[in-house]
Scaffold this motif. Sequence first.
Motif, mmCIF file in Angstrom:
data_model
loop_
_atom_site.group_PDB
_atom_site.id
_atom_site.type_symbol
_atom_site.label_atom_id
_atom_site.label_comp_id
_atom_site.label_asym_id
_atom_site.label_seq_id
_atom_site.Cartn_x
_atom_site.Cartn_y
_atom_site.Cartn_z
ATOM 1 N N GLU A 118 -7.335 -10.907 5.540
ATOM 2 C CA GLU A 118 -6.326 -9.907 5.906
ATOM 3 C C GLU A 118 -6.341 -8.710 4.958
ATOM 4 O O GLU A 118 -5.965 -7.603 5.354
ATOM 5 N N TYR A 119 -6.803 -8.901 3.729
ATOM 6 C CA TYR A 119 -6.982 -7.751 2.830
ATOM 7 C C TYR A 119 -8.185 -6.924 3.249
ATOM 8 O O TYR A 119 -8.151 -5.684 3.209
ATOM 9 N N SER A 120 -9.240 -7.599 3.666
ATOM 10 C CA SER A 120 -10.422 -6.886 4.151
ATOM 11 C C SER A 120 -10.083 -6.087 5.405
ATOM 12 O O SER A 120 -10.471 -4.920 5.546
ATOM 13 N N GLU A 121 -9.350 -6.710 6.325
ATOM 14 C CA GLU A 121 -8.987 -6.043 7.579
ATOM 15 C C GLU A 121 -8.155 -4.795 7.345
ATOM 16 O O GLU A 121 -8.248 -3.820 8.096
ATOM 17 N N LEU A 122 -7.339 -4.814 6.292
ATOM 18 C CA LEU A 122 -6.471 -3.671 6.000
ATOM 19 C C LEU A 122 -7.048 -2.776 4.910
ATOM 20 O O LEU A 122 -6.354 -1.922 4.349
ATOM 21 N N ASN A 123 -8.342 -2.968 4.613
ATOM 22 C CA ASN A 123 -9.091 -2.071 3.721
ATOM 23 C C ASN A 123 -8.472 -1.937 2.334
ATOM 24 O O ASN A 123 -8.351 -0.839 1.790
ATOM 25 N N PRO A 149 -8.913 -2.369 -1.527
ATOM 26 C CA PRO A 149 -9.994 -2.534 -2.501
ATOM 27 C C PRO A 149 -9.823 -3.804 -3.320
ATOM 28 O O PRO A 149 -8.697 -4.209 -3.649
ATOM 29 N N SER A 150 -10.920 -4.449 -3.648
ATOM 30 C CA SER A 150 -10.869 -5.738 -4.349
ATOM 31 C C SER A 150 -10.129 -5.646 -5.678
ATOM 32 O O SER A 150 -9.460 -6.605 -6.081
ATOM 33 N N GLU A 151 -10.219 -4.506 -6.361
ATOM 34 C CA GLU A 151 -9.578 -4.399 -7.670
ATOM 35 C C GLU A 151 -8.053 -4.342 -7.578
ATOM 36 O O GLU A 151 -7.358 -4.388 -8.599
ATOM 37 N N ARG A 152 -7.521 -4.280 -6.368
ATOM 38 C CA ARG A 152 -6.068 -4.225 -6.193
ATOM 39 C C ARG A 152 -5.485 -5.557 -5.709
ATOM 40 O O ARG A 152 -4.297 -5.632 -5.382
ATOM 41 N N VAL A 153 -6.317 -6.601 -5.683
ATOM 42 C CA VAL A 153 -5.870 -7.894 -5.178
ATOM 43 C C VAL A 153 -6.102 -8.973 -6.233
ATOM 44 O O VAL A 153 -7.202 -9.098 -6.779
ATOM 45 N N TYR A 154 -5.061 -9.774 -6.497
ATOM 46 C CA TYR A 154 -5.129 -10.888 -7.439
ATOM 47 C C TYR A 154 -4.693 -12.169 -6.727
ATOM 48 O O TYR A 154 -3.571 -12.637 -6.885
ATOM 49 N N PRO A 155 -5.583 -12.777 -5.929
ATOM 50 C CA PRO A 155 -5.197 -13.994 -5.194
ATOM 51 C C PRO A 155 -4.949 -15.157 -6.144
ATOM 52 O O PRO A 155 -5.680 -15.350 -7.113
ATOM 53 N N GLN A 156 -3.902 -15.948 -5.858
ATOM 54 C CA GLN A 156 -3.502 -17.043 -6.741
ATOM 55 C C GLN A 156 -3.420 -18.365 -5.980
ATOM 56 O O GLN A 156 -3.096 -18.384 -4.800
ATOM 57 N N LYS A 189 0.843 -1.201 0.000
ATOM 58 C CA LYS A 189 0.000 0.000 0.000
ATOM 59 C C LYS A 189 0.875 1.247 0.000
ATOM 60 O O LYS A 189 0.606 2.209 -0.722
ATOM 61 N N GLN A 190 1.923 1.235 0.807
ATOM 62 C CA GLN A 190 2.845 2.368 0.878
ATOM 63 C C GLN A 190 3.540 2.606 -0.459
ATOM 64 O O GLN A 190 3.753 3.744 -0.871
ATOM 65 N N LEU A 191 3.873 1.509 -1.138
ATOM 66 C CA LEU A 191 4.567 1.624 -2.423
ATOM 67 C C LEU A 191 3.623 1.962 -3.571
ATOM 68 O O LEU A 191 4.076 2.254 -4.677
ATOM 69 N N GLY A 192 2.326 1.867 -3.346
ATOM 70 C CA GLY A 192 1.353 2.205 -4.380
ATOM 71 C C GLY A 192 1.185 1.153 -5.449
ATOM 72 O O GLY A 192 0.807 1.454 -6.583
ATOM 73 N N VAL A 193 1.432 -0.129 -5.091
ATOM 74 C CA VAL A 193 1.327 -1.214 -6.062
ATOM 75 C C VAL A 193 0.142 -2.112 -5.729
ATOM 76 O O VAL A 193 -0.384 -2.097 -4.613
ATOM 77 N N LYS A 194 -0.261 -2.923 -6.702
ATOM 78 C CA LYS A 194 -1.271 -3.939 -6.475
ATOM 79 C C LYS A 194 -0.616 -5.201 -5.906
ATOM 80 O O LYS A 194 0.613 -5.281 -5.820
ATOM 81 N N MET A 195 -1.428 -6.166 -5.538
ATOM 82 C CA MET A 195 -0.933 -7.286 -4.750
ATOM 83 C C MET A 195 -1.439 -8.608 -5.313
ATOM 84 O O MET A 195 -2.610 -8.724 -5.654
ATOM 85 N N THR A 196 -0.551 -9.610 -5.378
ATOM 86 C CA THR A 196 -0.957 -10.928 -5.844
ATOM 87 C C THR A 196 -0.423 -11.985 -4.890
ATOM 88 O O THR A 196 0.661 -12.550 -5.086
#
Length: 411
Positions: free
Chosen positions: A240-245, A247-254, A206-213
């Motif tokens: 843990e993504y929900s807890e840290l708020n 957004p769904s469009e920034r998460v790509y679970p694999q 989040k600090q780096l401004g990137v999305k997450m997978t």
Amino acid sequence: MKHGLTILTLLLLQACSNSITNTDIIQLGTRPYALINKMPAGALKEKLSHCSEGPFYRTDFSIAHRGAPLQYPEHSKESYIAAARMGAGILECDVTFTKDKQLVCRHSQCDLHTTTNILAIPELAAKCSEPFSPADLAKGIPASAKCCTSDISQAEFLTLKAKMDGANNKATNITQYMQGTPPWRTDLYAEYGTVMTHKQSIALFKQLGVKMTPELKSPEVSMPFNGFTQQQYAKKLLDEYSELNVPSERVYPQSFALDDVKYWLNTFPELAANSVYLDGRDTHPDFDAMNANTWQPSMHTLYQQGVRIIAPPIWMLVTVNNDSQIVPSEYAIQAKAAGLNIIAWSLERSGPLENGGGYYYQSISDMINNDGDMLTVVDVLAQQVGVIGIFSDWPATVSYYASCNKMPASL
């Protein structure tokens, strides 16, 4: 004068700290230029050469595989920051769990003996599933050890330091065993690798401004683990993504386990909308990337089950035609026809490509004879296969290509 120098030092340190989170600063370094130099003369080399001065930008097409592990310890804070600086728009935390069922970033549940300094810490080494055993060279017995995140608590995990992945199987002592870094990587930046929990990785990203997978790694212990079920494990990752708020469009679970992907899609339809099915079906002895009858389930069935993104290794997506050109494989053609988006893995993972490129290039090995050839493969993946992203152990390579071709910054 001494006071003035102190103030100047503080200002410089603050500037360096601020620059870590400045998403406008993209620094690709010299490697992309070295790769372009190795390419054979032709239109692609000429085009990439003309982009030498940029502008370069962050793009989701460039996905950091374990951070930037060509030079930095994988899944370390330092590796992640380096990847973001190199323009990766999406960063990966491979997720596994500790003895107290907490999530941490490791490629494998049982790789601590090769990716951290755990064996050098006697009180933690004593907790490893299999203690260090020295090589017996006379009998041809290799050195070995097995240390798992599930052997220790999260608090104990956080006392470790990440190192470059590798082990010396001829070692007769622990110090030698830990010195197994492949010669085409480096230990220059490996001394102080900072390991991270899953939540810490989310905060950093989040600090780096990137999305997450995040990738849910297959457990190497029997499940349920002390009452911790596979579904609870999969649920905890997304919780843990929900807890840290986030957004769904920034998460790509694999996951390589299709059941995990279907569980996410059925249980968390919004947060799991970008779920990625990592395709490891090539481990089946009958698998053939050019024969759809060997893929079970079929591409259309995957789509009907809710999968929208599939991620196979590079070699499954390409083949060589009768004119000795690298072209999309039947696998790639069928996946696109079924409506699936494709992500490829993993560039810069193979080491030097002089001998055909190894696992990741096995379907086109006759066309691979130097490191510059990987940019030719990237071009085929981008322009002919139509992948939406490429995992890389050195994201600058993909970032350079994407910026040069003005590919979208965001998926």
